[in-house]
Motif scaffolding. Structure first.
Motif, short mmCIF file in Angstrom:
data_model
loop_
_atom_site.label_atom_id
_atom_site.label_comp_id
_atom_site.label_asym_id
_atom_site.label_seq_id
_atom_site.Cartn_x
_atom_site.Cartn_y
_atom_site.Cartn_z
N HIS A 35 0.81 -1.21 0.00
CA HIS A 35 0.00 0.00 0.00
C HIS A 35 0.85 1.27 0.00
N VAL A 38 1.87 1.98 -3.60
CA VAL A 38 0.71 2.45 -4.36
C VAL A 38 0.42 3.91 -4.03
N VAL A 55 -7.10 6.47 -4.35
CA VAL A 55 -6.61 5.50 -5.33
C VAL A 55 -6.22 4.19 -4.65
N ILE A 59 -8.04 0.66 -5.61
CA ILE A 59 -7.26 -0.44 -6.19
C ILE A 59 -7.36 -1.70 -5.36
N ARG A 62 -10.76 -3.31 -5.55
CA ARG A 62 -10.91 -4.02 -6.82
C ARG A 62 -10.13 -5.32 -6.84
N ILE A 63 -8.95 -5.30 -6.24
CA ILE A 63 -8.15 -6.53 -6.17
C ILE A 63 -8.92 -7.61 -5.41
N LEU A 80 0.25 -4.17 -10.53
CA LEU A 80 -0.09 -3.13 -9.58
C LEU A 80 0.33 -1.76 -10.11
N ALA A 83 -2.15 -0.68 -12.63
CA ALA A 83 -3.41 -0.32 -11.99
C ALA A 83 -3.34 1.08 -11.38
N VAL A 84 -2.21 1.38 -10.72
CA VAL A 84 -2.04 2.71 -10.11
C VAL A 84 -2.03 3.79 -11.19
N ASN A 86 -3.28 3.69 -14.26
CA ASN A 86 -4.58 3.84 -14.90
C ASN A 86 -5.58 4.56 -14.00
N GLU A 87 -5.60 4.20 -12.73
CA GLU A 87 -6.54 4.82 -11.80
C GLU A 87 -6.19 6.29 -11.56
#
Length: 199
Positions: A35, A38, A55, A59, A62-63, A80, A83-84, A86-87
C-alpha cells in the motif's frame, strides 16, 4: 526440501493463491506489503494526499473483489503499477473535466484555469503538442485531427477515410501514446487540460 516462503517471488505467488481462495489474512498481508508503494506512486501523479489515498482504496477493493482473476497475473508488481497509473489518470481526467465544466459555466477560456505563474508552461505545452501532432505519420495525424480537433466519432472517421473503426481506434491509441510519452509525469494534468475535448 524447498520452502516457497524463502523466495520473495514464490512467497507473493503463494499469497495470491490464498487470496484467490478468499483468505482475508493473506489479503491483509499483501496490502501491508504494497500500500505504501501504491500511495507514493499515486501521490507523485496526483499531487494530492486525499486523491492518492482514494486511489489506494479503490485499487485494493478491486483486487479483493476481482481476486478470482489473480491466478492469471504473472507479475503482480507490474500489474499493480499499471493499476495505479490507470486509476491515477482516471482521477486526473475527472479533475480536468470538472475544471472544464466550471470554466464553461463561468464563460471563461479553458486556458484561464491555468494560473498566471503557469501560463508560460501552458503555452509551451500547447506548442509542444502541436509539434508532436505535426510529426505523426500522415494518416495518424489526420485521424487524430478528425477525432480530437473536429470531435468526430470513430465510425464517422472510418466512413470518411474508408477504413475500419478498429483502425481508427489503433491510430488514436498510438497517437495518444506518442503525445503522452513526450510529456513528463508532472505535466499530465496540463496535458489532460489540453486534451479535454477528446477525454
Amino acid at each position: 526440501m524447498y520452502n516457497p516462503e524463502s523466495n520473495p517471488f514464490d512467497r507473493e505467488r503463494l499469497l495470491l493463491c490464498k487470496i484467490v481462495l478468499g483468505d482475508q489474512r493473506a489479503f491483509t498481508e499483501l496490502f501491508h506489503q504494497h500500500h505504501a508503494m501504491v500511495y507514493n506512486f499515486a501521490f507523485r501523479l496526483l499531487k494530492s494526499q486525499d486523491k492518492a489515498t482514494e486511489v489506494v482504496q479503490i485499487i485494493f477493493i478491486r483486487i479483493w473483489q476481482g481476486r478470482e482473476r489473480l491466478g492469471e497475473v504473472e507479475n503482480f508488481g507490474a500489474y499493480l503499477n499499471r493499476a495505479v497509473r490507470n486509476e491515477s489518470y482516471t482521477a486526473l481526467r475527472t479533475i480536468a473535466k470538472q475544471r472544464i465544466r466550471e470554466t464553461e459555466l463561468s464563460g471563461e477560456d479553458p486556458a484561464s484555469e491555468v494560473s498566471t505563474d503557469d501560463r508560460i508552461l501552458y503555452d509551451e505545452s500547447v506548442n509542444r503538442l502541436n509539434t508532436i501532432v505535426n510529426m505523426l505519420p500522415p494518416q495518424r495525424k489526420l485521424v487524430y485531427q478528425l477525432c480530437h480537433e473536429q470531435g468526430l466519432k470513430y465510425q464517422e472517421v472510418a466512413d470518411r477515410l474508408n477504413i475500419s473503426s478498429g483502425t481508427v481506434h489503433k491510430h488514436m491509441k498510438l497517437a495518444l501514446q506518442t503525445i503522452r510519452s513526450n510529456f513528463g509525469v508532472a505535466e499530465q494534468g496540463i496535458l489532460l487540460l489540453l486534451l479535454y475535448r477528446y477525454w
